[in-house]
Write a protein that holds these residues in place. Structure first.
Motif, short mmCIF file in Angstrom:
data_model
loop_
_atom_site.label_atom_id
_atom_site.label_comp_id
_atom_site.label_asym_id
_atom_site.label_seq_id
_atom_site.Cartn_x
_atom_site.Cartn_y
_atom_site.Cartn_z
N GLY A 8 3.08 22.00 -4.70
CA GLY A 8 2.62 22.72 -3.51
C GLY A 8 1.90 21.84 -2.51
O GLY A 8 1.57 22.28 -1.42
N GLY A 9 1.66 20.60 -2.86
CA GLY A 9 1.00 19.68 -1.93
C GLY A 9 1.98 19.15 -0.89
O GLY A 9 3.20 19.19 -1.07
N VAL A 10 1.42 18.65 0.20
CA VAL A 10 2.23 18.06 1.26
C VAL A 10 1.96 16.56 1.27
O VAL A 10 0.82 16.12 1.30
N LEU A 11 3.03 15.79 1.23
CA LEU A 11 2.95 14.34 1.25
C LEU A 11 3.47 13.85 2.60
O LEU A 11 4.56 14.24 3.03
N LYS A 12 2.70 13.00 3.25
CA LYS A 12 3.10 12.41 4.53
C LYS A 12 3.39 10.94 4.29
O LYS A 12 2.56 10.23 3.72
N LEU A 13 4.57 10.52 4.71
CA LEU A 13 4.98 9.13 4.53
C LEU A 13 5.35 8.52 5.87
O LEU A 13 5.95 9.18 6.72
N GLU A 14 4.99 7.25 6.04
CA GLU A 14 5.50 6.45 7.14
C GLU A 14 6.42 5.43 6.50
O GLU A 14 6.02 4.70 5.59
N VAL A 15 7.67 5.39 6.97
CA VAL A 15 8.71 4.57 6.35
C VAL A 15 9.32 3.64 7.39
O VAL A 15 9.70 4.09 8.48
N ASP A 16 9.41 2.37 7.06
CA ASP A 16 10.06 1.40 7.94
C ASP A 16 11.52 1.83 8.08
O ASP A 16 12.25 1.90 7.09
N ALA A 17 11.94 2.12 9.30
CA ALA A 17 13.28 2.63 9.55
C ALA A 17 14.37 1.58 9.35
O ALA A 17 15.53 1.92 9.17
N ARG A 18 14.00 0.31 9.36
CA ARG A 18 15.00 -0.74 9.19
C ARG A 18 15.44 -0.88 7.74
O ARG A 18 16.61 -1.08 7.45
N VAL A 54 11.97 18.26 2.37
CA VAL A 54 11.63 17.71 3.68
C VAL A 54 11.22 18.84 4.62
O VAL A 54 11.98 19.78 4.86
N LEU A 55 10.00 18.74 5.14
CA LEU A 55 9.48 19.73 6.08
C LEU A 55 9.62 19.27 7.53
O LEU A 55 9.85 20.09 8.42
N GLU A 56 9.48 17.98 7.73
CA GLU A 56 9.46 17.46 9.10
C GLU A 56 9.84 15.99 9.10
O GLU A 56 9.50 15.25 8.17
N VAL A 57 10.56 15.58 10.15
CA VAL A 57 10.93 14.18 10.31
C VAL A 57 10.74 13.79 11.77
O VAL A 57 11.12 14.55 12.67
N GLU A 58 10.16 12.64 12.00
CA GLU A 58 10.04 12.07 13.34
C GLU A 58 10.46 10.61 13.26
O GLU A 58 10.22 9.95 12.27
N LEU A 59 11.07 10.12 14.33
CA LEU A 59 11.38 8.70 14.45
C LEU A 59 10.63 8.20 15.67
O LEU A 59 10.83 8.71 16.77
N GLU A 60 9.77 7.22 15.45
CA GLU A 60 8.95 6.71 16.54
C GLU A 60 8.95 5.19 16.53
O GLU A 60 9.15 4.57 15.49
N ARG A 61 8.69 4.63 17.68
CA ARG A 61 8.54 3.18 17.81
C ARG A 61 7.03 2.89 17.75
O ARG A 61 6.28 3.37 18.58
N GLU A 62 6.61 2.16 16.73
CA GLU A 62 5.19 1.85 16.54
C GLU A 62 5.00 0.36 16.29
O GLU A 62 5.60 -0.19 15.37
N HIS A 63 4.17 -0.26 17.09
CA HIS A 63 3.82 -1.67 16.92
C HIS A 63 5.06 -2.55 16.80
O HIS A 63 5.14 -3.42 15.92
N ARG A 93 0.18 9.43 2.52
CA ARG A 93 -1.02 10.27 2.55
C ARG A 93 -0.67 11.62 1.94
O ARG A 93 0.37 12.19 2.23
N SER A 94 -1.57 12.14 1.14
CA SER A 94 -1.39 13.45 0.53
C SER A 94 -2.47 14.37 1.07
O SER A 94 -3.59 13.94 1.32
N ASP A 95 -2.14 15.65 1.24
CA ASP A 95 -3.13 16.59 1.76
C ASP A 95 -4.10 17.06 0.68
O ASP A 95 -5.09 17.70 0.96
#
Length: 106
Positions: free
Chosen positions: A81-91, A58-67, A99-101
């Motif tokens: 060595g790739g970076v994977l970005k995930l958006e995860v339903d917090a519930r 884990v490189l970074e974590v954010e919790l945001e309210r979206e839609h 998304r992968s770089d």
């Protein structure tokens, strides 16, 4: 700088490292209230669920309210060595977007 501090404090609050009253920022208060109200899973539980199908450091974590829903945004360093970005339903921990770089070794 404020984003980096918010990310750390959000993580610390959601993992129980810092007492809820330690910070008075309204973003933190809302995140903590969402956790207490059962609107979001604890970060540790979300990371456990995600790691089953998307292992990485884990490189970074954010919790945001979206839609109208809480979303954890995760950035993971993968073994190749790739970076994977995930958006995860917090519930419920469901991966909503991946998304992968494309920089990892193939």
């Amino acid at each position: 700088m404020r984003n980096a501090v918010w990310k750390w404090v959000g993580w610390a609050l959601l993992t129980g490292l810092v007492a809820p009253g330690a910070w008075a920022d309204s973003d933190h208060d809302r995140a903590r209230a969402a956790l207490v109200a059962g609107e979001v899973l604890p970060l540790a539980e979300v990371l456990q669920r995600v790691a089953r199908q998307h292992p990485g450091h884990v490189l970074e974590v954010e919790l945001e309210r979206e839609h109208g829903r809480w979303v954890y945004e995760l950035k993971l360093l993968q073994a190749d060595g790739g970076v994977l970005k995930l958006e995860v339903d917090a519930r419920d921990g469901t991966v909503l977007r991946r998304r992968s770089d494309g920089q990892g070794r193939r």
